[in-house]
Motif scaffolding. Sequence first.
Motif, PDB file in Angstrom:
ATOM      1  N   SER A  78       0.844  -1.194   0.000  1.00  0.00           N
ATOM      2  CA  SER A  78       0.000   0.000   0.000  1.00  0.00           C
ATOM      3  C   SER A  78       0.879   1.243   0.000  1.00  0.00           C
ATOM      4  O   SER A  78       1.858   1.307   0.754  1.00  0.00           O
ATOM      5  N   PRO A  79       0.571   2.242  -0.842  1.00  0.00           N
ATOM      6  CA  PRO A  79       1.384   3.476  -0.865  1.00  0.00           C
ATOM      7  C   PRO A  79       1.305   4.255   0.446  1.00  0.00           C
ATOM      8  O   PRO A  79       2.228   4.985   0.808  1.00  0.00           O
ATOM      9  N   ILE A  80       0.200   4.104   1.151  1.00  0.00           N
ATOM     10  CA  ILE A  80       0.025   4.747   2.460  1.00  0.00           C
ATOM     11  C   ILE A  80       0.018   3.657   3.521  1.00  0.00           C
ATOM     12  O   ILE A  80      -0.712   2.671   3.396  1.00  0.00           O
ATOM     13  N   LYS A  81       0.825   3.800   4.552  1.00  0.00           N
ATOM     14  CA  LYS A  81       0.917   2.770   5.584  1.00  0.00           C
ATOM     15  C   LYS A  81      -0.437   2.573   6.256  1.00  0.00           C
ATOM     16  O   LYS A  81      -0.951   3.480   6.919  1.00  0.00           O
TER      17      LYS A  81
ATOM     18  N   ARG B 149      -2.323  -1.547  11.140  1.00  0.00           N
ATOM     19  CA  ARG B 149      -2.016  -2.977  11.191  1.00  0.00           C
ATOM     20  C   ARG B 149      -3.206  -3.747  11.738  1.00  0.00           C
ATOM     21  O   ARG B 149      -3.649  -3.515  12.864  1.00  0.00           O
ATOM     22  N   THR B 150      -3.712  -4.668  10.917  1.00  0.00           N
ATOM     23  CA  THR B 150      -4.922  -5.398  11.297  1.00  0.00           C
ATOM     24  C   THR B 150      -4.636  -6.630  12.146  1.00  0.00           C
ATOM     25  O   THR B 150      -5.496  -7.098  12.871  1.00  0.00           O
ATOM     26  N   ALA B 151      -3.414  -7.164  12.030  1.00  0.00           N
ATOM     27  CA  ALA B 151      -3.054  -8.365  12.790  1.00  0.00           C
ATOM     28  C   ALA B 151      -1.543  -8.419  12.951  1.00  0.00           C
ATOM     29  O   ALA B 151      -0.793  -7.786  12.188  1.00  0.00           O
ATOM     30  N   ALA B 152      -1.095  -9.184  13.949  1.00  0.00           N
ATOM     31  CA  ALA B 152       0.342  -9.267  14.237  1.00  0.00           C
ATOM     32  C   ALA B 152       1.116  -9.935  13.109  1.00  0.00           C
ATOM     33  O   ALA B 152       2.321  -9.701  12.957  1.00  0.00           O
ATOM     34  N   ASN B 153       0.450 -10.761  12.301  1.00  0.00           N
ATOM     35  CA  ASN B 153       1.125 -11.468  11.223  1.00  0.00           C
ATOM     36  C   ASN B 153       1.003 -10.755   9.872  1.00  0.00           C
ATOM     37  O   ASN B 153       1.343 -11.325   8.838  1.00  0.00           O
ATOM     38  N   VAL B 154       0.526  -9.521   9.881  1.00  0.00           N
ATOM     39  CA  VAL B 154       0.379  -8.740   8.650  1.00  0.00           C
ATOM     40  C   VAL B 154       1.369  -7.568   8.668  1.00  0.00           C
ATOM     41  O   VAL B 154       1.334  -6.732   9.563  1.00  0.00           O
ATOM     42  N   PHE B 155       2.233  -7.529   7.657  1.00  0.00           N
ATOM     43  CA  PHE B 155       3.205  -6.452   7.508  1.00  0.00           C
ATOM     44  C   PHE B 155       2.789  -5.578   6.331  1.00  0.00           C
ATOM     45  O   PHE B 155       1.977  -5.990   5.502  1.00  0.00           O
ATOM     46  N   SER B 156       3.347  -4.395   6.244  1.00  0.00           N
ATOM     47  CA  SER B 156       2.986  -3.492   5.146  1.00  0.00           C
ATOM     48  C   SER B 156       4.230  -2.830   4.572  1.00  0.00           C
ATOM     49  O   SER B 156       5.242  -2.660   5.262  1.00  0.00           O
ATOM     50  N   SER B 157       4.134  -2.455   3.304  1.00  0.00           N
ATOM     51  CA  SER B 157       5.238  -1.787   2.612  1.00  0.00           C
ATOM     52  C   SER B 157       4.682  -1.110   1.365  1.00  0.00           C
ATOM     53  O   SER B 157       3.714  -1.590   0.774  1.00  0.00           O
ATOM     54  N   PRO B 158       5.290   0.013   0.935  1.00  0.00           N
ATOM     55  CA  PRO B 158       4.832   0.668  -0.298  1.00  0.00           C
ATOM     56  C   PRO B 158       5.018  -0.198  -1.539  1.00  0.00           C
ATOM     57  O   PRO B 158       4.300  -0.032  -2.527  1.00  0.00           O
ATOM     58  N   SER B 159       5.996  -1.103  -1.502  1.00  0.00           N
ATOM     59  CA  SER B 159       6.228  -1.993  -2.642  1.00  0.00           C
ATOM     60  C   SER B 159       6.940  -3.248  -2.169  1.00  0.00           C
ATOM     61  O   SER B 159       7.513  -3.281  -1.069  1.00  0.00           O
TER      62      SER B 159
END
Length: 273
Positions: free
Chosen positions: A249-252, A255-265
């Motif tokens: 996702s371009p915008i952080k 965090r919906t869960a402990a096992n979900v990470f996020s990054s712009p790419s």
Amino acid sequence: MADYSKDELLQLIKRFGAYLTVKMSNLFSISLDNLDTQSIGALAGLAIAILFTWRLLRSTSGAQRRQPKRQATTPSSSSVVSTHSNANLTFSGDLSSEDSRAQNVIDEFFQPIKPTLGQIVRQKLSEGRKVTCRLLGVVLEETSPEELQKQATVRSSVLEVLLEITKFCDLYLMERVLDDESEKKVLTALEDAGVFTSGGLVKDKVLFCSIENGRTSFVRQLEPDWHVDSNPEIVYQLARFIKYQLHISPIKPERTAANVFSSPSLEQFFGSI
């Protein structure tokens, strides 16, 4: 003079021992399973550094033993003081110089080893062996099925990471398309980019569906260690079933869960850009 020399040598050995202890603790904090060519090179460097320092100390000790005996004649008191002072200064200077040389050699062999992209990928994926990943907005420049009806373009910045993942992971790519022509465009774009040439990914592992939730079904059937997606709803639905997820996702996002990470790419998650 002899006692002073022994004290100096003892201090040098103690300093070297403390320095070597720190270097050894940093080096052997790496798991033996993760040793690679660079790590083995560092171990070889350690052995050379130890040998160099041992020879250095041995030559210094030998030079002290080979010093000529003083003449039997008794010099004046001022001459004795002057000679003793000069000898101490000379020995101290040599010791400092040799100490510095030994440390420089050790520093050279223990320069921080920059991990390769492959090592970073394995570490980030926690040694996961199966990965599923959507195409739109992650691997492809296009972000909607409608755009795929016109063209499909592989993002050049993600290619290196993608190929690295295929070297040790069972990778499946998937996407929703509106027609057969879109499928052909995607497969042609991946082939032209060289994704299939590494041997880690074949066309049969590129999956297509006609509805968005079809991707959810694919992932649950494959049971990967990681799933990469840009749709927050799908990420949320799969959080209970998949060990790890990466939300692109371009915008952080929150965090919906402990096992979900996020990054712009995908490539930024692995720090390759």
